[in-house]
Design an enzyme around this catalytic site. Structure first.
Site, short mmCIF file in Angstrom:
data_model
loop_
_atom_site.label_atom_id
_atom_site.label_comp_id
_atom_site.label_asym_id
_atom_site.label_seq_id
_atom_site.Cartn_x
_atom_site.Cartn_y
_atom_site.Cartn_z
N LYS A 1 0.79 -1.23 0.00
CA LYS A 1 0.00 0.00 0.00
C LYS A 1 0.83 1.29 0.00
O LYS A 1 0.39 2.33 0.49
CB LYS A 1 -1.01 0.03 1.16
CG LYS A 1 -1.85 -1.20 1.32
CD LYS A 1 -2.38 -1.77 0.03
CE LYS A 1 -3.43 -0.90 -0.64
NZ LYS A 1 -3.78 -1.46 -1.99
N HIS B 1 7.05 -7.60 -2.18
CA HIS B 1 6.89 -6.86 -0.92
C HIS B 1 7.87 -7.40 0.13
O HIS B 1 7.73 -7.10 1.32
CB HIS B 1 5.47 -7.04 -0.37
CG HIS B 1 4.40 -6.33 -1.14
ND1 HIS B 1 4.52 -5.03 -1.57
CD2 HIS B 1 3.17 -6.75 -1.55
CE1 HIS B 1 3.41 -4.67 -2.21
NE2 HIS B 1 2.58 -5.70 -2.21
N SER C 1 -4.40 3.14 4.35
CA SER C 1 -4.60 2.49 3.07
C SER C 1 -4.66 0.97 3.24
O SER C 1 -5.50 0.28 2.64
CB SER C 1 -3.46 2.89 2.12
OG SER C 1 -3.65 2.33 0.86
P1 A3P Z 1 -4.93 4.98 -0.91
O1 A3P Z 1 -5.55 3.75 -0.34
O2 A3P Z 1 -4.44 5.92 0.16
O3 A3P Z 1 -5.80 5.70 -1.89
P2 A3P Z 1 -0.31 -0.28 -3.67
O4 A3P Z 1 -0.31 -0.16 -5.14
O5 A3P Z 1 1.04 -0.47 -3.07
O6 A3P Z 1 -1.33 -1.27 -3.22
O7 A3P Z 1 -0.74 1.15 -3.09
C1 A3P Z 1 -2.07 1.58 -3.16
C2 A3P Z 1 -2.15 3.04 -2.78
O8 A3P Z 1 -1.54 3.81 -3.83
C3 A3P Z 1 -3.60 3.49 -2.70
O9 A3P Z 1 -3.62 4.54 -1.73
C4 A3P Z 1 -3.83 4.00 -4.11
O10 A3P Z 1 -4.92 4.86 -4.24
C5 A3P Z 1 -2.51 4.73 -4.35
N1 A3P Z 1 -2.26 4.99 -5.77
C6 A3P Z 1 -2.26 4.11 -6.78
N2 A3P Z 1 -2.07 4.74 -7.96
C7 A3P Z 1 -1.94 6.05 -7.67
C8 A3P Z 1 -1.74 7.23 -8.47
N3 A3P Z 1 -1.67 7.17 -9.78
N4 A3P Z 1 -1.65 8.42 -7.82
C9 A3P Z 1 -1.73 8.49 -6.48
N5 A3P Z 1 -1.94 7.41 -5.68
C10 A3P Z 1 -2.04 6.22 -6.27
#
Ligand code: A3P
Length: 292
Positions: free
Chosen positions: A45, A106, A136
Site C-alpha cells: 500500500k 513486498h 490504506s
Molecule cells: P490509498 O488507499 O491511500 O488511496 P499499492 O499499489 O502499493 O497497493 O498502493 C495503493 C495506494 O496507492 C492506494 O492509496 C492508491 O490509491 C494509491 N495509488 C495508486 N495509484 C496512484 C496514483 N496514480 N496516484 C496516487 N496514488 C495512487
C-alpha cells in the site's frame, strides 16, 4: 469458484506472513535473477501499482495495443504470490517474454532471494509515510478476501504499531531497505509523497536511474496515463476484474492522497503513534512527510 478462507498470520523467519506468500518459498528463494531484471519493492500500500505502471510504460511504451490488452499484474509479476486460483509468481516470471523483466515484491530486505544481489539487479524501492500507509492498508484488508480480517480501525492501528501485518513491520521494512541503500548503489529509494508532489520530477529520477531517455512527448503521455484518475478508470490497473477484491467495500484505487490519515486518526491515536514512532525509528535516518 469456491471462496477461500481469510488466512491466519504466522511468524515466518521473524516476519508475520500468510501462507499465500510463503507456500512457494523454495522456488522463491531459488529464483534465478538476470542482470537486467528490475525489482520494484514496497511495503504493501505504498504506491506499488503506480510505480509498476510507470516503469512498464517507460520501458515498453504507451501503445494502445499493449496497454489495453495486458493486465498490469501480467506485465509485472508478483514474485512471492502463491494464492489459490492464481498462477505462482515464479511461474509467471519464467514465462515473461519481456526484457528486462519487471518484478514486483513486498519482501523485507533480508528475505529477497540472493540471486538478485549476486546479479547486481537494479532495485526501485517506494516508501510511504506510515500514517497514510496504515489507513490504506486497513481499507485494503477490508476489501481483499485473501487478507486477514482487519477488525475495526482501532485494533488494526495497534496491530500496525506491533508489526503484526502481512509482510511484517512497516518500521523494519522501510528502515531495512534504507539501510541497504547505503551500501548497494543499484537501489533507488523513492517516496510516495514525492510522487504525489511532482510526478514528472520523479519520473525523471526514475528514467535517469534506469538509463532511459524518454522524449518530452513520451513523458507527457506517461504522466497522463499514470494520473490517479486515469488509473482509477483503467481496468488494467484498477483491480475491477480481480475476484478477490470487493470494490463495493472500498475501491482499490481509493483516494491517492497524502494526509488522508487525518480523517482516521483520533488525537489520542496520533499521540500514541508519534511516541511509538520515535522509539521505533530512533536508529534510522529515513524521513517521511505526512503532509504536503
Ligand atoms: P490509498 O488507499 O491511500 O488511496 P499499492 O499499489 O502499493 O497497493 O498502493 C495503493 C495506494 O496507492 C492506494 O492509496 C492508491 O490509491 C494509491 N495509488 C495508486 N495509484 C496512484 C496514483 N496514480 N496516484 C496516487 N496514488 C495512487
Amino acid at each position: 469458484m469456491e471462496a477461500c478462507p481469510r488466512p491466519e498470520l504466522f511468524d515466518f523467519c521473524g516476519v508475520s506472513m500468510t501462507s499465500y506468500f510463503t507456500k512457494n518459498w523454495e522456488k522463491v528463494q531459488a529464483f534465478q535473477a538476470r542482470p537486467d531484471d528490475i525489482v520494484i519493492v514496497t511495503y504493501p500500500k505504498s504506491g506499488t501499482t503506480w510505480v509498476c505502471y510507470i516503469l512498464d510504460l517507460l520501458y515498453f511504451g504507451c501503445s494502445q495495443e499493449r496497454d489495453a490488452s495486458l493486465y498490469l499484474h501480467e506485465r509485472v509479476p508478483f514474485l512471492e504470490l502463491a494464492m489459490p486460483d492464481y498462477p505462482y509468481g515464479t511461474d509467471e516470471l519464467e514465462k515473461l517474454p519481456t526484457s528486462p523483466r519487471l518484478i514486483k515484491t513486498h519482501l523485507p530486505v533480508q528475505l529477497l532471494p540472493k540471486s538478485f544481489w549476486e546479479q547486481k539487479c537494479r532495485v526501485v524501492y517506494v516508501g510511504r509515510n506510515p500514517k497514510d500507509n496504515a489507513v490504506s492498508y486497513f481499507h485494503f484488508d477490508r476489501m481483499n478476501s485473501l487478507q486477514p480480517e482487519p477488525g475495526d480501525w482501532n485494533s488494526f492501528f495497534h496491530r500496525f504499531l506491533d508489526g503484526n501485518m502481512v509482510f511484517g513491520s512497516w518500521y523494519d521494512h522501510v528502515s531495512g531497505w534504507w539501510e541497504k541503500k547505503q551500501s548497494y548503489s543499484n537501489l533507488l529509494y523513492l517516496f510516495y509523497e514525492d510522487l504525489v508532489e511532482d510526478t514528472g520530477r520523479e519520473l525523471g529520477r526514475l528514467a535517469s536511474f534506469l538509463g532511459l531517455a524518454p522524449s518530452a512527448e513520451d513523458r507527457q503521455q506517461i504522466r497522463e496515463k499514470v494520473h490517479f484518475d486515469s488509473m482509477k478508470n483503467n481496468p488494467m490497473t484498477n483491480g475491477s476484474t480481480d475476484h478477490i477484491l470487493d470494490l463495493s467495500v472500498s475501491p482499490f484505487m481509493r483516494k491517492g492522497k497524502v494526509g488522508d490519515w487525518k480523517n482516521h486518526f483520533t488525537v489520542a491515536q496520533n499521540e500514541v503513534f508519534e511516541e511509538h514512532y520515535l522509539l521505533k525509528m530512533k536508529n534510522s535516518t529515513v524521513a517521511f512527510r505526512t503532509a504536503l
